[in-house]
Design a protein around this motif. Sequence first.
Motif, mmCIF file in Angstrom:
data_model
loop_
_atom_site.group_PDB
_atom_site.id
_atom_site.type_symbol
_atom_site.label_atom_id
_atom_site.label_comp_id
_atom_site.label_asym_id
_atom_site.label_seq_id
_atom_site.Cartn_x
_atom_site.Cartn_y
_atom_site.Cartn_z
ATOM 1 N N HIS A 207 24.877 7.700 20.010
ATOM 2 C CA HIS A 207 26.260 7.213 19.973
ATOM 3 C C HIS A 207 26.641 6.779 18.554
ATOM 4 O O HIS A 207 27.727 7.109 18.058
ATOM 5 N N LYS A 209 25.333 7.790 15.716
ATOM 6 C CA LYS A 209 25.421 8.976 14.865
ATOM 7 C C LYS A 209 26.776 9.676 15.049
ATOM 8 O O LYS A 209 27.438 10.049 14.069
ATOM 9 N N GLY A 210 27.200 9.830 16.309
ATOM 10 C CA GLY A 210 28.489 10.456 16.584
ATOM 11 C C GLY A 210 29.647 9.623 16.084
ATOM 12 O O GLY A 210 30.641 10.140 15.561
ATOM 13 N N LEU A 211 29.523 8.311 16.226
ATOM 14 C CA LEU A 211 30.565 7.391 15.764
ATOM 15 C C LEU A 211 30.749 7.467 14.262
ATOM 16 O O LEU A 211 31.883 7.478 13.740
ATOM 17 N N GLN A 213 30.145 9.972 12.349
ATOM 18 C CA GLN A 213 30.802 11.232 12.006
ATOM 19 C C GLN A 213 32.310 11.150 12.198
ATOM 20 O O GLN A 213 33.075 11.831 11.521
ATOM 21 N N GLN A 214 32.744 10.295 13.108
ATOM 22 C CA GLN A 214 34.177 10.119 13.365
ATOM 23 C C GLN A 214 34.819 9.128 12.387
ATOM 24 O O GLN A 214 36.007 9.256 12.062
ATOM 25 N N LEU A 215 34.018 8.153 11.944
ATOM 26 C CA LEU A 215 34.577 7.090 11.092
ATOM 27 C C LEU A 215 34.601 7.437 9.599
ATOM 28 O O LEU A 215 35.164 6.690 8.810
ATOM 29 N N PRO A 217 35.289 10.729 6.709
ATOM 30 C CA PRO A 217 35.888 12.076 6.606
ATOM 31 C C PRO A 217 34.810 13.164 6.626
ATOM 32 O O PRO A 217 33.734 12.968 6.095
#
Length: 217
Positions: A207, A209-211, A213-215, A217
Motif C-alpha cells: 500500500h 509503495k502504491g501510495l 507512486q501516486q503522491l 509525479p
Amino acid sequence: VDALIAARGRKVEALRAHKKGLMQQLFPQEGETQPRLRFPEFEGTGEWEGVKLQAACTLQAGKFIAASEIQEHGGEELFPCYGGNGVRGYTSSFTHSGKYPLIGRQGALCGNVKLAFGQFHATEHAVVASPKKGVAVDWLFYLLDHLDLNQFATGQAQPGLSVEVLNNVITSIPPDEVEQQRIADCLCSLDDLIAAEDRKLDTLKTHKKGLMQQLFP
C-alpha cells in the motif's frame, strides 16, 4: 503509514519471540527428562524417553535433479522442488507424496527445517524425515526446529550436515502420541497467527509503495 508498518513489524517480532520462548518450555532442556511447561492433562504421566534422533524418524537425502529440469514457475502437472532452503522451483517429477519435515543439509543455513505437503521433489540438498511408528509428523517438525541442527554442521568454507551425524543427535520423545499432537497443535496455531500478521505487514508495505507512486509525479 510508516508508523503503522513499524508497529505491525514489532507485533510480528513479539509473536516470534513468544513462540521461541514457548518452544523452550514445551520441550525438555538439555539434561532434563520433562518439559518445564506441560498441558494439565499430561502432568504426572511420566518422563520423556531419551533417544537418538534415528529412533524418532528415518532420515534420507533427496534425489539429484539437474538445474535445467527445474522451472521457475509452477503450472499444471508440475510439482514443488525443495532444495536445502525451501522451494527452488517446479519439476515434472516428484519423489514424495504426503507430509514430511525437510532438513537443509548444505550451506550457512543448513539445519533449517521446512514442512512439505502433497507431492513434491526433494533434491539431494534436503534430508527427508519420515516419522516412525508412535511419532506424530507435526510434532516431529517442531522437534527438529527446536533442536537447532545447524550447531551440528561440519566444514568451514561449505558447512554441511550428514545423515550419520543427524541420526546420532540426542533428543527426547513423549511416550503418548496424543501429547505430541497437542504440542504441535498449539505451535501450529501460533504459526498461523504469525503468518496472518506477516501478510498484513506485506499488504501495508505494498500500500505504501502504491501510495508513493501516486503522491509523486
